[in-house]
Design an enzyme around this catalytic site. Structure first.
Site, short mmCIF file in Angstrom:
data_model
loop_
_atom_site.label_atom_id
_atom_site.label_comp_id
_atom_site.label_asym_id
_atom_site.label_seq_id
_atom_site.Cartn_x
_atom_site.Cartn_y
_atom_site.Cartn_z
CD GLN A 487 0.27 -0.54 3.19
OE1 GLN A 487 1.15 -1.50 2.52
NE2 GLN A 487 0.60 -0.57 4.53
N GLY A 488 2.31 0.98 0.04
CA GLY A 488 2.92 2.27 0.30
C GLY A 488 3.10 3.08 1.55
NE ARG A 528 -4.75 1.49 13.90
CZ ARG A 528 -3.26 1.64 14.02
NH1 ARG A 528 -2.35 1.17 13.49
NH2 ARG A 528 -3.16 2.32 15.12
CB THR A 530 -3.16 7.40 6.12
OG1 THR A 530 -2.62 6.57 5.07
CG2 THR A 530 -3.27 8.90 5.90
N GLY A 711 -7.17 7.80 5.68
CA GLY A 711 -6.99 6.60 4.89
C GLY A 711 -7.64 6.31 3.80
N GLY A 713 -7.19 3.10 1.75
CA GLY A 713 -6.77 1.56 1.23
C GLY A 713 -8.40 0.94 0.90
CD GLU A 714 -10.49 -0.85 4.98
OE1 GLU A 714 -10.46 -2.04 5.29
OE2 GLU A 714 -10.59 0.11 5.52
#
Length: 761
Positions: A487-488, A528, A530, A711, A713-714
Site C-alpha cells: 500500500q506504500g 488506519r 495514514t 485513509g 486503502g479500502e
C-alpha cells in the site's frame, strides 16, 4: 515550508520500488536458517466431529521424518494452547474436536519439505461425526453448537464488552437504537423490505502465509509475514507465560495481506513446533491451504425502510448476520464497526440495527479489505436503487435528498465532520456524464449504468508509536511497526517525516518492523495507518525539532533545524558523533457506544467515503457482463502521495470487482470446499477489467488528520458491487440480490423475467 519544497502532496515513486523490480526486496519467504525443519499440516476431512484417535506411527516411521506433533505434544510447551484477538477460542491444533473442514489436526516436521508432505498422508484420524451448521441465519437459532463455551480475550478496549457464553452460536450481538422506528413505519407512505446476501471469499494474497521461528534460550525470534507484529509478540508472550522482551517478531515486506495476515495465523503453531523440536521451524502454506485458514464473512442482510411521499427515508430497520465460521478471529469487531453503519450514509431520524456474529462449521472469517463495509453497502445501496426506481426518482437525485450533511448526526449519534459525501456523489455523476442522453444498446447487447456510494468509520481506539533518529548529516531513520504490504506506507510515512524536518523524503530510511527495535503499533488494518501512524511520525519529527532547538539554545547558536544538525552535534560532542531521537505516540479520542442503544458522541475520529459509477454491457443470450466504463471517486482528505492514492483506488476497485462478478467459495452440503485453487477460484485477469479505470480524489481536508489526510486503502471497494447490480438492472430490467453476479445468475434472472421455463432448469 520544507527546504526542498513540500513533501506531502508529491507524486513520488515508492521507496522500495527499485528493490522489488530487481528482485532484491526482502520477504519472509526468503528466510532460511541452519538446521531448519519444514512443517506440513494434516487437516480435518470433516466439518464437525469429535476426535476418537490419531495414529501417527506410520508417518513417524517414514525415513526423513523428524517428528509428528499433535495437540497432546503442543500442551507440553503451551499449557493452554488457545488464541484469538476477540475470544481465546482457537486451538493451535485441534483438541478433542474439529469444527471445520481443513482444520489443522497434526503436523509433520522434516528437513525435506516433500518428505513432510508425504508423511501427512500416513496419519490416521478416526472421527465421531457430529451434526454441522453452515448457514449464518440458521446457526443463530440452531441447537447444534460449534463451541461449548466462549472465553473473551480482553485484549482490545473496543472489545472489552464481550462476554463469555454457552448454549449459543452468537458470538456478539450489537445494536443501535435511535428515534421511534415503529412510528416511522406506521406513518410511512412507502415501506420496503429486502434481503441481500454475500458468500465467503478468500483474500488470495499472492505471497501465501509464512512463519519461521528460531528458538533460543528463553528467547525466540519469529520471522513472519504479518500485518500485526506487535500483537503477535503480545499474544505469543501470553501463550508462553513469558515476558514480551523474550519474544522478538520481525516482519519484512509483504506480498499482499488484505486482512488475511492479521493477529495470529501461523505464529502460535510455528512457535510450539520450534520449542518442541529445539530447532528452527518453517510453516509455509500453499495457496490452497489459505482457503482453510481465513476468509471474508458471508452475510445475510435484511433491510426495511420507511419512506415518505417526498422520497425521504424516515425510518430503517437492519438485521445483519455475519458468518464467522468456526473461530471468531476479529469477527466481533467487524460485526460492531460495520454493523453500526448498516443504515447507510443517510440522514435517518429513526433507526434500529441488529448485527450478529455467528459461529458456523465453515473456515474462520475475519478482517478483509473493507472490514465488512462492502457487505452492508451491497445491501443499503441496492435498496436505494430499488426505492428510487419504485418512486420514479433518478438514483442520484434520491441519494442527494437523503445523504448526511456536515455536522448532522449519524445513526450512532456521532456528528459527521469532514465527510465529503455530496462532493463524492456529484463528482462520480459528473465523470459518468450522468445527465447526458444514454444509449441502451441493442436487444442482444443491452447497456446500463449505475452509481453507488458508501462510507466507513475509522477503527478506534487504537495506538501508534514512532521513533525518528536524525543523523549527523541531516538524514533520518524512521522506526515504526506499520507493515508495508504493497500500500506504500513506508513511502507515505517517510514523506510525513520529511515534511516536518524540512528534508527530502528520499533522505528518510524506514526500518521494517522488529519488535526489539520498532515501537508498538496496534496493526496495519482498516485504513488506519495514514491517520494514526502518520500522526505519530509527525509528533516524533516535531520532537526531533524541539530537541534541536533546545540544543541550539544551550550552545548559543542559531536554530537551523535538521539542516544544522551536523554542526550542532559537532559542537556538542567535539566530533562528528551522536544523533537526535524523537518519539511520537498517538491515540485518537473515542467514546464507547452505549450497550443498549449503540449511541456515542464520538464513535470514530473520521469517515472514509467511496463511490463507483459503472457502465455495463449484458449479453442477453448468455448473461455475460462486460464492464464498459468504471469510475471510482474517494474522499481521503488531503492525499499524502497522489500517485500512490490513485493506485490504491484502482486496485481496491479491481479487487471488489472480482468479488462482485467471479469469486465465491463453493461448499457442498457437508462443508467440503470444491474450489480451493486458482484453477477453479477465479480472480480478475487482464481480460476481465476495462481498458481504463477512472480514479478521482474529491477536494476535501480532514481537519483532525495529519496534514489534512485520512485513509484510502479500502474506499475504492465500497460502491463497486451495488453499482454493477444497478447497471445490470438498468440494462436488462432484473435485480439480483446475491453476490457474485455470475453470468448464470444474470441469465436465469432474465429468463425468469420473461417467463422462460428454462430459468429453473
Amino acid at each position: 515550508m520544507a527546504a526542498h519544497g513540500p513533501q506531502v502532496g508529491r507524486r513520488m515513486e515508492r521507496l522500495e520500488s527499485r528493490a522489488k523490480v530487481t528482485g532484491r526486496a526482502d520477504y519472509t519467504h526468503n528466510v532460511v536458517l541452519p538446521r531448519m525443519l519444514h512443517a506440513k499440516i494434516a487437516r480435518s476431512t470433516v466439518a464437525h466431529a469429535r476426535i476418537r484417535s490419531i495414529d501417527v506411527s506410520e508417518a513417524a516411521a517414514l525415513p526423513g521424518v523428524h517428528s509428528v506433533v499433535t495437540a497432546a505434544d503442543v500442551k507440553r510447551v503451551i499449557a493452554k494452547p488457545f488464541y484469538g484477538p476477540a475470544f481465546h477460542d482457537q486451538p493451535i491444533l485441534a483438541i478433542d474436536k474439529v469444527r471445520h473442514v481443513g482444520e489443522p489436526v497434526a503436523v509433520v516436521l522434516a528437513s525435506d519439505l516433500h518428505v513432510a508432505e508425504a508423511a501427512t498422508h500416513l496419519i490416521r484420524i478416526d472421527y465421531d461425526v457430529l451434526p454441522a451448521v453452515f448457514d449464518e441465519v440458521e446457526a443463530a437459532s440452531s441447537d447444534v453448537f460449534v463451541h461449548d463455551e466462549l472465553k473473551p480475550a480482553g485484549t482490545f478496549p473496543d472489545l472489552k464488552h464481550l462476554q463469555g457464553r454457552s448454549g449459543t452460536n452468537v458470538a456478539l450481538d450489537f445494536k443501535v437504537r435511535r428515534g421511534d422506528v415503529d412510528k416511522a413505519f406506521a406513518e410511512a407512505a412507502h415501506v420496503f423490505d429486502d434481503t441481500f446476501r454475500t458468500g465467503q471469499v478468500m483474500h488470495v494474497p499472492l505471497e501465501p502465509m509464512v512463519t519461521v521461528v528460531d528458538p533460543g534460550d528463553e528467547h525466540i525470534v519469529i520471522h513472519t509475514a504479518s500485518q500485526s507484529p506487535s500483537f503477535v509478540r503480545i499474544e505469543i508472550a501470553r501463550l508462553l507465560g513469558w515476558r514480551e522482551n523474550q519474544v522478538q517478531v520481525k516482519t519484512r515486506l509483504l506480498g499482499g495481506g488484505f486482512g488475511a495476515k492479521l493477529y495470529i495465523k501461523l505464529e502460535a503453531l510455528a512457535t510450539a513446533l520450534a520449542l518442541l523440536a529445539r530447532r528452527p521451524v518453517r510453516v509455509a502454506l500453499t495457496m490452497e491451504e489459505q482457503f482453510f485458514t481465513i476468509t471474508k464473512h458471508g452475510t445475510t442482510f435484511r433491510i426495511q425502510s420507511a419512506v415518505n411521499a417526498d422520497g425521504i427515508i424516515t425510518g430503517r430497520r437492519c438485521e445483519v448476520w455475519w458468518n464467522g465460521g468456526a473461530y471468531a478471529d476479529i469477527g466481533p469487531r467487524v460485526t460492531q464497526k460495520s454493523g453500526f453503519t448498516a443504515s447507510g450514509p443517510y440522514d435517518i431520524e429513526n433507526v434500529s440495527i441488529d448485527s450478529y456474529q455467528v459461529y458456523t462449521n465453515l473456515p474462520p472469517a475475519g478482517a478483509f479489505r473493507g472490514f465488512g463495509i462492502t457487505q452492508v453497502v451491497w445491501g443499503y445501496e441496492c435498496q436505494a436503487d430499488i426505492i428510487a426506481r419504485r418512486l420514479g426518482l433518478d438514483p442520484v437525485e434520491f441519494r442527494r435528498r437523503n445523504l448526511l450533511r456536515e455536522g448532522r448526526p449519524h445513526a450512532t449519534g456521532t456528528p459527521m465532520h469532514d465527510a465529503a459525501l455530496h462532493r463524492v456523489l456529484e463528482l462520480t455523476a459528473e465523470r459518468m456524464q450522468w445527465n447526458q442522453p444514454f444509449d441502451h444498446g441493442t436487444p442482444e447487447r443491452r447497456r446500463g449504468r449505475g452509481i453507488a456510494i458508501g462510507f466507513k468509520a475509522l477503527v478506534a481506539p487504537t495506538t501508534s508509536v514512532a521513533t525518528l533518529s536524525l543523523q549527523g548529516d541531516g538524514s533520518a531513520i524512521l522506526s515504526m511497526s506499520t507493515v508495508d504490504m504493497g500500500q506504500g506506507s513506508d513511502t507515505a510515512m517517510a514523506m510525513v517525516a520529511a515534511e516536518v524536518l524540512g528534508i527530502r523524503a528520499e533522505r528518510v530510511r524506514v526500518v521494517h518492523p522488529d519488535t526489539d527495535s520498532t515501537p508498538y503499533d496496534m496493526a496495519t488494518l482498516g485504513s488506519r495507518s495514514t491517520f494514526h501512524m502518520a500522526h505519530a511520525v509527525r509528533l516524533a519529527a516535531e520532537d526531533v525539532l524541539a530537541k534541536l532547538s533546545a540544543m541550539a539554545t544551550e550552545l548559543g547558536v542559531p536554530d537551523r533545524g535538521a539542516a544544522g544538525a551536523g554542526e550542532l552535534l559537532r559542537r556538542k560532542y567535539g566530533m562528528p558523533a551522536g544523533n537526535i531521537v524523537g518519539t511520537g505516540s498517538f491515540v485518537p479520542p473515542y467514546v464507547s457506544p452505549d450497550h443498549d442503544t449503540g449511541q456515542s458522541p464520538d464513535i470514530t475520529p473520521n469517515w472514509m467515503i467511496g463511490a463507483a459509477g459503472v457502465e455495463v454491457e449484458v449479453d442477453t443470450e448468455t448473461g455475460h457482463i462486460e464492464i464498459v466504463r468504471f469510475e471510482n471517486v474517494v474522499d481521503c482528505g488531503t492525499p499524502i502521495n497522489p500517485k500512490i492514492v490513485e493506485t490504491q483506488i484502482s486496485s481496491a476497485a479491481i479487487q471488489q470487482l472480482g468479488m462482485t462478478l467471479f469469486e465465491e467459495m463453493e461448499f457442498d452440503e457437508l462443508g467440503q470446499l470444491r474450489n480451493a485453487s486458482f484453477a477453479e477460484y477465479k480472480i480478475p485477469g487482464i481480460h476481465d477489467i476495462p481498458e481504463r479505470i477512472g480514479c478521482a480524489i474529491a477536494d476535501n481536508v480532514q481537519r483532525n488528520g495529519p496534514f489534512g489526510a485520512k485513509g484510502v486503502g479500502e474506499s475504492g471497494t465500497f460502491g463497486v458491487s451495488p453499482a454493477i447490480a444497478a447497471a445490470i438492472e438498468d440494462a436488462v430490467g432484473v435485480r439480483l440480490t446475491a453476490l457474485p453476479l455470475k453470468p448464470e445468475a444474470v441469465y436465469r434472472a432474465i429468463a425468469a423475467a420473461r417467463g422462460d421455463a428454462l430459468a429453473d432448469a
